[in-house]
Design a protein around this motif. Structure first.
Motif, PDB file in Angstrom:
ATOM      1  N   UNK A 126       0.842  -1.193   0.000  1.00 34.55           N
ATOM      2  CA  UNK A 126       0.000   0.000   0.000  1.00 34.55           C
ATOM      3  C   UNK A 126       0.879   1.245   0.000  1.00 34.55           C
ATOM      4  N   UNK A 127       0.331   2.328  -0.516  1.00 33.84           N
ATOM      5  CA  UNK A 127       1.075   3.580  -0.576  1.00 33.84           C
ATOM      6  C   UNK A 127       0.141   4.730  -0.241  1.00 33.84           C
ATOM      7  N   UNK A 128       0.650   5.699   0.526  1.00 34.85           N
ATOM      8  CA  UNK A 128      -0.108   6.898   0.858  1.00 34.85           C
ATOM      9  C   UNK A 128       0.642   8.124   0.374  1.00 34.85           C
ATOM     10  N   UNK A 129      -0.036   8.985  -0.381  1.00 34.13           N
ATOM     11  CA  UNK A 129       0.583  10.179  -0.955  1.00 34.13           C
ATOM     12  C   UNK A 129      -0.035  11.416  -0.309  1.00 34.13           C
ATOM     13  N   UNK A 130       0.821  12.334   0.167  1.00 33.44           N
ATOM     14  CA  UNK A 130       0.390  13.522   0.892  1.00 33.44           C
ATOM     15  C   UNK A 130       0.951  14.785   0.226  1.00 33.44           C
ATOM     16  N   UNK A 131       0.551  15.942   0.758  1.00 34.73           N
ATOM     17  CA  UNK A 131       1.180  17.198   0.366  1.00 34.73           C
ATOM     18  C   UNK A 131       0.690  17.789  -0.936  1.00 34.73           C
ATOM     19  N   UNK A 132      -0.616  17.788  -1.175  1.00 34.47           N
ATOM     20  CA  UNK A 132      -1.167  18.361  -2.399  1.00 34.47           C
ATOM     21  C   UNK A 132      -2.441  19.128  -2.053  1.00 34.47           C
ATOM     22  N   UNK A 133      -2.847  20.020  -2.929  1.00 30.81           N
ATOM     23  CA  UNK A 133      -4.071  20.784  -2.713  1.00 30.81           C
ATOM     24  C   UNK A 133      -5.282  19.965  -3.151  1.00 30.81           C
ATOM     25  N   UNK A 134      -6.467  20.444  -2.802  1.00 33.62           N
ATOM     26  CA  UNK A 134      -7.697  19.759  -3.186  1.00 33.62           C
ATOM     27  C   UNK A 134      -7.808  19.647  -4.702  1.00 33.62           C
ATOM     28  N   UNK A 167       3.194  -2.006   7.441  1.00 35.69           N
ATOM     29  CA  UNK A 167       4.044  -1.160   6.601  1.00 35.69           C
ATOM     30  C   UNK A 167       3.292  -0.624   5.391  1.00 35.69           C
ATOM     31  N   UNK A 168       3.675   0.550   4.952  1.00 36.65           N
ATOM     32  CA  UNK A 168       3.210   1.082   3.681  1.00 36.65           C
ATOM     33  C   UNK A 168       4.228   2.110   3.213  1.00 36.65           C
ATOM     34  N   UNK A 169       4.175   2.457   1.948  1.00 39.88           N
ATOM     35  CA  UNK A 169       5.080   3.457   1.393  1.00 39.88           C
ATOM     36  C   UNK A 169       4.421   4.821   1.533  1.00 39.88           C
ATOM     37  N   UNK A 170       5.141   5.756   2.145  1.00 40.94           N
ATOM     38  CA  UNK A 170       4.595   7.095   2.352  1.00 40.94           C
ATOM     39  C   UNK A 170       5.339   8.095   1.475  1.00 40.94           C
ATOM     40  N   UNK A 171       4.570   8.959   0.804  1.00 42.21           N
ATOM     41  CA  UNK A 171       5.130  10.019  -0.026  1.00 42.21           C
ATOM     42  C   UNK A 171       4.647  11.352   0.528  1.00 42.21           C
ATOM     43  N   UNK A 172       5.559  12.172   1.046  1.00 41.04           N
ATOM     44  CA  UNK A 172       5.183  13.476   1.584  1.00 41.04           C
ATOM     45  C   UNK A 172       5.381  14.600   0.574  1.00 41.04           C
ATOM     46  N   UNK A 173       6.100  14.326  -0.488  1.00 45.72           N
ATOM     47  CA  UNK A 173       6.286  15.298  -1.564  1.00 45.72           C
ATOM     48  C   UNK A 173       6.094  14.544  -2.874  1.00 45.72           C
ATOM     49  N   UNK A 174       4.929  14.750  -3.514  1.00 44.94           N
ATOM     50  CA  UNK A 174       4.639  13.926  -4.686  1.00 44.94           C
ATOM     51  C   UNK A 174       5.538  14.243  -5.877  1.00 44.94           C
ATOM     52  N   UNK A 175       6.409  15.263  -5.742  1.00 45.47           N
ATOM     53  CA  UNK A 175       7.388  15.504  -6.802  1.00 45.47           C
ATOM     54  C   UNK A 175       8.484  14.435  -6.787  1.00 45.47           C
ATOM     55  N   UNK A 176       8.504  13.608  -5.726  1.00 48.57           N
ATOM     56  CA  UNK A 176       9.465  12.501  -5.686  1.00 48.57           C
ATOM     57  C   UNK A 176       8.990  11.323  -6.533  1.00 48.57           C
ATOM     58  N   UNK A 177       7.794  11.446  -7.107  1.00 51.48           N
ATOM     59  CA  UNK A 177       7.265  10.414  -7.996  1.00 51.48           C
ATOM     60  C   UNK A 177       7.451  10.857  -9.444  1.00 51.48           C
ATOM     61  N   UNK A 178       8.140  10.050 -10.215  1.00 46.47           N
ATOM     62  CA  UNK A 178       8.285  10.303 -11.644  1.00 46.47           C
ATOM     63  C   UNK A 178       7.443   9.275 -12.391  1.00 46.47           C
TER      64      UNK A 178
END
Length: 232
Positions: A126-134, A167-178
């Motif tokens: 599982x992965x959770x992505x954070x840090x974006x606007x609505x 465990x899960x993969x957490x992304x706090x800055x979605x610019x780290x995703x290419x």
């Protein structure tokens, strides 16, 4: 973009220089792997309760214990797979890139975007992505983070959930995703086994696609598609 092209070149070059025999994976056997079943069914349980923010299957609103840093350079990044990560502790794998495909998506982005991903070994997490606007959340869930899309996660952060201790993969800055190019996307991915060009659509929701009746039955009963299936 040039950064995506460069990253793909770096990874391809590294794989050629350090080629190892690919692990033998029984594609059918993996479908009844207990961890896979739990990851997907828990994700769908969370999705079915997305309007109730007090219900937490995947812990989401907690602050990160460590800060994920975006690399200044893509040079010297090393590839990593899910099985090479320690699933018992929080850790950011700095200097690494995790390449995955999205096998289960979401239509919700509050408080975060939750997906299920699968790597080259057909292991899933599982992965959770954070840090974006609505506004960004609506676009990302409908146009970018869709089933079959492939992406590279820079400096992946494996987080142990505060609520379920999973465990899960957490992304706090979605610019780290290419995101990989559209040509790499798995078109009409079977919701159960992941095969491309699945011809049969769920008669009820018209969205989930399957390559066989067996896959549809397994997805309904084992992976709990029934929790998220709605008439269209």
């Amino acid at each position: 973009s040039s950064s995506k092209t460069f990253l793909k070149h770096v990874l391809n070059e590294k794989s050629l220089l350090n080629a190892e025999p690919a692990p033998i994976v029984d594609c059918k056997l993996r479908l009844i792997d207990p961890y896979r079943i739990e990851a997907i069914s828990k994700h769908r349980e969370w999705e079915s309760h997305r309007n109730n923010l007090d219900h937490s299957v995947i812990s989401g609103a907690h602050e990160p214990r460590v800060k994920q840093q975006i690399p200044k350079s893509l040079i010297e990044l090393k590839s990593i797979t899910l099985r090479e990560m320690n699933s018992t502790r929080d850790h950011i794998y700095s200097g690494y890139v995790l390449s995955v495909a999205i096998i289960d998506a979401t239509h919700s982005w509050t408080p975060s975007i939750h997906l299920v991903i699968e790597d080259e070994n057909l292991d899933c997490e599982r992965i959770g992505i954070y840090g974006f606007t609505k506004e960004q959340g609506e676009y990302l869930t409908s146009k970018v983070y869709t089933i079959g899309s492939k992406m590279n996660i820079i400096n992946p952060y494996l987080r142990i959930g505060a609520s379920d201790i999973k465990p899960f993969i957490r992304i706090d800055d979605f610019s780290s995703i290419l995101m990989q190019s559209e040509s790499e996307r798995v078109i009409n991915m079977c919701r159960c086994c992941g095969e491309p060009n699945a011809l049969h659509a769920c008669r009820k929701c018209k969205q989930a696609r399957y390559c066989s009746k067996e896959c549809q039955t397994m997805d309904w009963q084992l992976y709990k598609h029934k929790l998220i299936c709605k008439n269209q």
